[in-house]
Design an enzyme around this catalytic site. Structure first.
Site, short mmCIF file in Angstrom:
data_model
loop_
_atom_site.label_atom_id
_atom_site.label_comp_id
_atom_site.label_asym_id
_atom_site.label_seq_id
_atom_site.Cartn_x
_atom_site.Cartn_y
_atom_site.Cartn_z
N TRP A 74 0.91 -1.15 0.00
CA TRP A 74 0.00 0.00 0.00
C TRP A 74 0.94 1.19 0.00
O TRP A 74 1.62 1.46 1.00
CB TRP A 74 -0.87 -0.06 1.26
CG TRP A 74 -1.60 1.20 1.60
CD1 TRP A 74 -1.15 2.24 2.36
CD2 TRP A 74 -2.94 1.55 1.23
NE1 TRP A 74 -2.11 3.20 2.48
CE2 TRP A 74 -3.22 2.81 1.80
CE3 TRP A 74 -3.92 0.91 0.47
CZ2 TRP A 74 -4.44 3.44 1.63
CZ3 TRP A 74 -5.14 1.56 0.31
CH2 TRP A 74 -5.39 2.80 0.89
N GLY A 101 5.81 0.02 6.92
CA GLY A 101 6.14 1.15 7.78
C GLY A 101 6.67 2.32 6.97
O GLY A 101 6.59 2.33 5.74
#
Ligand code: F6R
Length: 605
Positions: A74, A101
């Site tokens: 994503w 992250g």
């Protein structure tokens, strides 16, 4: 949020990784990939779009091996594209790495690595990590030590899974702020960012904690402290979750999971890159007219932002509901107009239509969104990403508090640029921003049980009032929207001071009126508004600041939350209302994840 899967053992790694990635599809993704060690070499396959595309690629060019890592991405840094899809490889193609992250210092690290002649193929923050691991291995470290050396240089959040063709039976893992778990199998082991990926193969789990690194081989799972290198004896947890429960991390609904995720998503929203904040600040400062444009929850964030920008940076802005913009302001837009469009999805048709109109009149378009590559990012002169990861519940929760967190950083930066705040005020606010994740965690803890009880009391009421003054008016708007869209109870929100100019006629004995009343300069007047409502027989529900005896005594129901500075208060004080909306829906037998008639992204005008 991206998804990570790893497998090492006697079976065919590709099919197990693909199965795990499918289990993580619910998290949303824009590209996917895997790397497997085949005959002493790393073989990688990646593709954009759905997993079916990656499957097609694997069918055309199969890979086979007993160890591998996979990823659904994503996008946060770098658009969704094939080159940005994970896994990323080092220069020699002997190390493969997947990452969830955000690495805050990746630009500095990249420069150092470029000086050392590393060749970068993507625009991601992730790729620096694999080159750091390569550097460390070149200096003689094994894979585990090399990942430790690399991780010590990183600032930001990460869950990592790394393999090297030189150590073909080992997956090295590392975690800081992004979840990562090991699944203990029989002669095989698994790793994933989310146990949903392997819960059907094993229920014996080791959860990595922040600051831990480790590795798995077919027969071993070991974990160490990153700081000291000392081994940690980890507990194996036996989970009795179904795959469905695993996707929701054990929560009964995505919405509740996302409410509880907010300390994390706010932390991620605090990692917005300085250069983007500076750029947007620069444009905001130059505008003659500044509009904050959005729909729904994002509009409520804009209302809060208009208070923040005015109070901190002395900039007057106009929050506008996107579908009204062209009719109301269309003719007045020109080259001096700046529009900050706020849209979680970046695809809301009303927002895009308003922007299109403004763009044709030469206005400057700025964006705040959660989706890289969305239309908003393509039509904006500059944009900021809020880093919330996908939100699965239709009702916005974590993306709202993340928007507020980014908007507060913008207001603070503009205040500094304009010299409108003293240094000590800037420092205090910065400290408070850093504390927001803990304050929100506390607010969730304090609120959940009493609100659950309250939902039973309120489930049959005919309508509810939400009142707030100053920036708490924005919180009242969001409280109303959440409660109304999930419980289907008609609700009214007003600035508390305005309620006497009409809406007060609705009040009759026992009518539920909520006051959002954190201690701020409006408090005295809010007490006056409470009295007005009490005098008409309303039942007063008040969410105020800890220790506020006067308000507590004047309330029929009272919830106290931690003290927080005025401009940041919506981030904390909206929490009980998100929970109220959730528990009311559950009490009434409605699905909180999918309120009727609503879609996550509204792409029609
Ligand atoms: C409410 C909600 C909607 C959205 C609105 C705008 O819980 O989710 O009101 O806020 O449809 O969506 P974005 O932010 O994607 O433009």
């Amino acid at each position: 949020m991206c998804g990570i899967v790893g497998y090492v053992g006697p079976r065919e790694a590709t099919s197990i990784i693909m199965e795990g990635l499918k289990r993580l599809e619910y998290r949303g993704y824009d590209s996917a990939g895997l790397a497997v060690i085949q005959n002493g070499r790393i073989e990688r396959r990646r593709d954009v779009g759905k997993l079916a595309n990656l499957e097609r690629r694997l069918a055309e060019s199969p890979v086979s091996g007993h160890i591998g890592i996979g990823h659904t991405r994503w996008a946060t840094h770098g658009a969704p594209s094939m080159v940005n899809a994970h896994p990323h490889l080092d220069c020699a193609g002997r190390i493969a790495l997947v990452h969830n992250g955000v690495i805050e210092n990746f630009l500095e690290l990249k420069e150092e690595l470029l000086d050392r002649r590393h060749v970068f193929k993507s625009r991601t923050d992730t790729e620096v990590i694999v080159h750091l691991v390569e550097e460390a291995m070149k200096s003689g470290k094994d894979l585990l030590r090399a990942v430790m050396a690399a991780a010590r240089k990183l600032r930001g959040s990460y869950a990592l899974a790394v393999i090297s063709a030189d150590e073909p039976d080992k997956i090295v893992l590392a975690r800081n702020e992004s979840p990562l778990a090991i699944g203990i199998g029989d002669g095989m082991n698994f790793a994933a960012s989310d146990v949903a990926a392997f819960i059907e193969r094993t229920r014996r789990i080791i959860f990595l904690d922040n600051g831990e690194v480790g590795y798995i081989t077919p027969t071993e799972a070991r974990v160490f402290k990153l700081e000291t290198g000392m081994e940690v004896r980890k507990r194996i947890v036996e989970l009795d979750w179904t795959p469905e429960m695993a996707m929701k991390s054990g929560y009964p609904h995505f919405m509740l999971k996302e409410i509880y995720e907010q300390p994390h998503s706010i932390r991620e929203a605090l990692k917005v890159q300085e250069k983007y904040l500076d750029l947007i600040t620069e444009f905001l400062d130059r505008g003659r007219d500044v509009f904050l444009l959005a729909a729904g929850t994002s509009y409520n964030a804009c209302v809060a932002a208009s208070y923040m920008l005015s109070k901190l940076a002395r900039l007057a802005t106009t929050p506008v509901i996107a579908s009204e913009f062209t009719e109301n302001y269309g003719k007045s837009v020109g080259i001096d107009t700046v529009i900050l469009a706020v849209s979680q999805s970046g695809e809301t048709a009303d927002v895009l239509a308003a922007i299109e109109h403004a763009r044709l009149s030469a206005a400057t378009i700025l964006g705040l969104t959660n989706v890289v590559g969305s239309t908003l990012t393509r039509v904006s002169r500059a944009y900021i990403l809020q880093n919330s990861g996908p939100e699965i519940g239709v009702a916005a929760t974590k993306t709202f508090t993340a928007q507020l967190t980014v908007l507060a950083q913008l207001a603070l930066r503009l205040a500094r640029k304009r010299g409108k705040l003293a240094q000590y005020e800037i420092d205090e606010l910065k400290d408070e921003l850093e504390k927001l994740p803990e304050l929100v965690e506390e607010a969730i803890k304090i609120s959940d049980e009493p609100i659950k009880k309250l939902a039973k009391e309120l489930k049959n009421v005919g309508s509810i009032f939400f009142l707030g003054r100053g920036i708490s008016y924005a919180t009242a708007l969001e409280a109303r929207l959440k409660v109304m869209e999930l419980s289907y109870i008609p609700c009214i929100a007003y600035p508390a001071g305005e309620s006497k100019h009409g809406p007060i006629s609705v009040i009759e004995p026992g009518y539920p009126v909520f006051f959002i009343a954190p201690e701020d300069p409006t408090r005295k007047q809010v007490i006056g508004n409470v009295m007005e409502m009490k005098a008409r027989g309303a039942r007063i529900y008040c969410v105020g600041t800890e220790g506020d005896e006067e308000l507590r005594e004047n309330s029929d129901w009272w919830l106290e939350l931690p003290r927080v500075s005025e401009v940041l208060s919506p981030v904390v004080y909206v929490i009980p209302f998100q929970l109220l909306a959730y528990h009311l829906a559950v009490e009434k037998g409605y699905d909180p994840d999918k309120p009727r008639n609503l879609a996550k992204s509204v792409t029609v005008q």
